[in-house]
Design a protein around this motif. Sequence first.
Motif, short mmCIF file in Angstrom:
data_model
loop_
_atom_site.label_atom_id
_atom_site.label_comp_id
_atom_site.label_asym_id
_atom_site.label_seq_id
_atom_site.Cartn_x
_atom_site.Cartn_y
_atom_site.Cartn_z
N PRO A 1 1.08 -1.19 0.11
CA PRO A 1 0.16 0.11 0.00
C PRO A 1 0.79 1.26 -0.06
CG PRO A 1 0.10 -1.07 2.19
CD PRO A 1 0.98 -1.94 1.30
N LYS A 2 0.32 2.25 -0.78
CA LYS A 2 1.11 3.58 -0.55
C LYS A 2 0.70 4.28 0.62
CE LYS A 2 0.91 3.72 -5.62
NZ LYS A 2 0.44 4.43 -6.82
N SER A 3 -0.32 4.14 1.10
CA SER A 3 -0.87 4.98 2.25
C SER A 3 -1.87 4.12 2.98
CB SER A 3 -1.47 6.27 1.92
OG SER A 3 -2.36 6.03 0.92
N ALA A 4 -2.00 4.62 4.17
CA ALA A 4 -3.15 3.97 4.84
C ALA A 4 -4.48 3.97 4.13
CB ALA A 4 -3.49 4.83 6.15
N GLY A 5 -4.84 4.86 3.36
CA GLY A 5 -6.13 5.06 2.65
C GLY A 5 -5.96 3.97 1.37
N PHE B 1 -15.97 3.86 13.00
CA PHE B 1 -15.19 2.50 12.92
C PHE B 1 -14.14 2.53 11.67
CE2 PHE B 1 -17.85 0.99 16.19
CZ PHE B 1 -17.02 0.58 17.12
N ASN B 2 -14.51 3.19 10.57
CA ASN B 2 -13.97 3.34 9.48
C ASN B 2 -12.70 4.31 9.58
OD1 ASN B 2 -14.77 1.47 6.88
ND2 ASN B 2 -16.50 1.97 8.16
N LEU B 3 -12.83 5.12 10.24
CA LEU B 3 -11.79 6.14 10.72
C LEU B 3 -10.71 5.68 11.67
CD1 LEU B 3 -13.68 9.55 11.12
CD2 LEU B 3 -12.13 8.83 9.31
N LEU B 4 -11.18 4.63 12.70
CA LEU B 4 -10.46 3.70 13.42
C LEU B 4 -9.95 2.89 12.62
CD1 LEU B 4 -12.62 3.33 16.51
CD2 LEU B 4 -10.83 5.04 16.21
N MET B 5 -10.10 2.08 11.64
CA MET B 5 -9.42 1.46 10.91
C MET B 5 -8.44 2.04 9.99
SD MET B 5 -12.20 -1.55 9.37
CE MET B 5 -13.40 -0.44 8.99
N LEU B 6 -8.79 3.28 9.38
CA LEU B 6 -7.85 4.12 8.57
C LEU B 6 -6.52 4.46 9.59
CD1 LEU B 6 -9.71 6.63 6.73
CD2 LEU B 6 -8.24 4.86 5.66
N LEU B 7 -6.66 4.51 11.07
CA LEU B 7 -5.73 4.97 11.86
C LEU B 7 -4.94 3.62 12.02
CD1 LEU B 7 -4.64 6.89 13.88
CD2 LEU B 7 -6.28 6.34 15.68
N THR B 8 -5.63 2.50 12.51
CA THR B 8 -4.96 1.28 12.46
C THR B 8 -4.07 0.97 11.30
OG1 THR B 8 -6.91 0.40 13.64
CG2 THR B 8 -5.20 -1.34 12.78
N HIS C 1 -2.71 3.29 9.45
CA HIS C 1 -1.88 4.11 9.36
C HIS C 1 -0.53 3.89 10.48
CE1 HIS C 1 0.24 8.20 9.27
NE2 HIS C 1 0.07 8.07 10.65
N VAL C 2 -1.06 3.27 11.61
CA VAL C 2 -0.01 2.83 12.48
C VAL C 2 0.72 1.60 12.18
CG1 VAL C 2 0.17 2.06 14.89
CG2 VAL C 2 -1.29 3.93 14.64
N ASN C 3 0.12 0.74 11.46
CA ASN C 3 0.67 -0.57 10.95
C ASN C 3 1.53 -0.41 9.53
OD1 ASN C 3 0.10 -2.84 13.02
ND2 ASN C 3 -1.80 -1.53 12.83
N LEU C 4 1.42 0.84 8.82
CA LEU C 4 1.93 0.85 7.59
C LEU C 4 3.53 0.87 7.61
CD1 LEU C 4 1.44 1.36 4.69
CD2 LEU C 4 1.50 3.80 5.05
N PRO C 5 4.01 1.46 8.53
CA PRO C 5 5.68 1.42 8.65
C PRO C 5 6.06 0.01 8.71
CG PRO C 5 5.03 3.10 9.81
CD PRO C 5 3.77 2.62 9.62
N LYS C 6 5.51 -0.71 9.71
CA LYS C 6 6.06 -1.95 9.99
C LYS C 6 5.72 -2.97 8.69
CE LYS C 6 4.46 -1.79 15.14
NZ LYS C 6 3.51 -2.37 16.07
N LEU C 7 4.40 -2.63 7.92
CA LEU C 7 4.45 -3.47 6.91
C LEU C 7 5.34 -3.05 5.86
CD1 LEU C 7 2.24 -5.51 5.29
CD2 LEU C 7 1.13 -3.41 4.67
N ASN C 8 5.64 -2.13 5.63
CA ASN C 8 6.73 -1.58 4.50
C ASN C 8 8.19 -2.18 4.98
OD1 ASN C 8 4.97 -0.50 2.83
ND2 ASN C 8 5.30 1.67 3.94
#
Length: 442
Positions: A285-289, A422-429, A431-438
């Motif tokens: 993914p390029k971003s959390a969105g 809850f979708n905003l919370l999922m976006l936040l989740t 976003h938090v996990n994106l560096p670990k995934l990359n």
Amino acid sequence: MKMNTTTAAKVQTAVEKQLTTSYLKTMGRNLQQSGHQLTNASHALTQTTTGLRAITTGNQAETTDLQQTTAGTVKLAHGLSQLKQGLATAQPGFAQLTATDNALQAIMTTQTQALQQLKQALATAQPNLRVIRQQIDQLQAANRLKSAKLVAMNRQLTQQLAQGNQQAQTALTATQLGLTHLQTADTQLTTGSTRLTSGTQQVTTGNQKITTALKTGGQQLTTTGRRTTRQADLTVNPIKLSHYDATHVQNNGTGMAPYLMSVALFVGCITFNIIYDMFTPHRRPKSAGDWWAQKIPFLFEFTGLAATVMFVLLGLINHLNPLEAIRTYAFCLLTVWTFASIVTYFNLILGKTGAWLMLIFMIIQLGGSAGTYPIQLSNSFFQTLHPYLPMSISIDAFRSTLSIGNSIWPEITIFVGLIIVFNLLMLLTFHVNLPKLNQRLS
């Protein structure tokens, strides 16, 4: 309809119990008041008895006083009789004393005349001294005899007078004693008369109280006991149940549909999250969105399709005939997307543990959503949770679209808000996990 009938019957039973209890309490108060009045009548009877005892005592005292008065009168009569006798005894003495006194004056007059004659004789006839001495001796003898008689008479008169005086004194003492008894008896008689008057007043007052209390108590008991057949029926069954349904539910399946539809949609969302991995992206993914866009649209498509299949099969197989079919179908889609957003968020942050927690949450909702029976029949724990459970909201909305026809805009507003949150919370989740995934994919 069945639940409403059961509830109405329970309400009827509860209200009848309250009314019967109130009636029995009212009867109890009336009987208690009657009991108090009868008790007061008993007190009045006690007072009447006391008054009668006082009258009896007064009568006894009056009888005693009368007896004492009679005895005093007898003593007084006896004293007067003795006084009369004493006076009668003394009367001859007084007469004799008067006669003696008269005789003594006559003797004194005679002696005076004799002495004068002697003086004349001495003056004219000195030689006749012997004759004069003889006359003097005769006069002295005559005086001694008369003096002795006078002494004897005076002694006899003195004794008679003393005896009469003693009898008169005794009579006076008896008279004084009788007067004292008469005064005492009169005082006691006055006191007894006062007690008798007071006792009579107490008896009169007590009888009035008894009459009033017994009359009032009898009237209350008569009124309380005067129950007609209709009044007895109203006492036993005071509530007439009149049942009216504001809406008509075709059958039990239609009535249970809101609950079972909500359960099916929630279970479908849990099942989807257990089968499908909502965390791993299809590409980097390029971003959390971008990560959200790879996973969530498919979730909404699949759950939307599941809601559509459910709605169609309910109509074709179960012959569900909603009052507002379009609104029912639209709310099916909104409900499944809301449930999916909630379940997916907890699955993202907790993994398989999140799915297990959502299963526990669903079980709680089964008891607290009032899908089968009114929430008033549940305990306080479920009554407290009921307004905040998602299935409670969906069941109320489905009942409106299927049978009642009420507005569901409040439920729509709540579910749209939950989807956004809850979708905003999922976006936040994401976003938090994106560096670990990359970092892991590098």
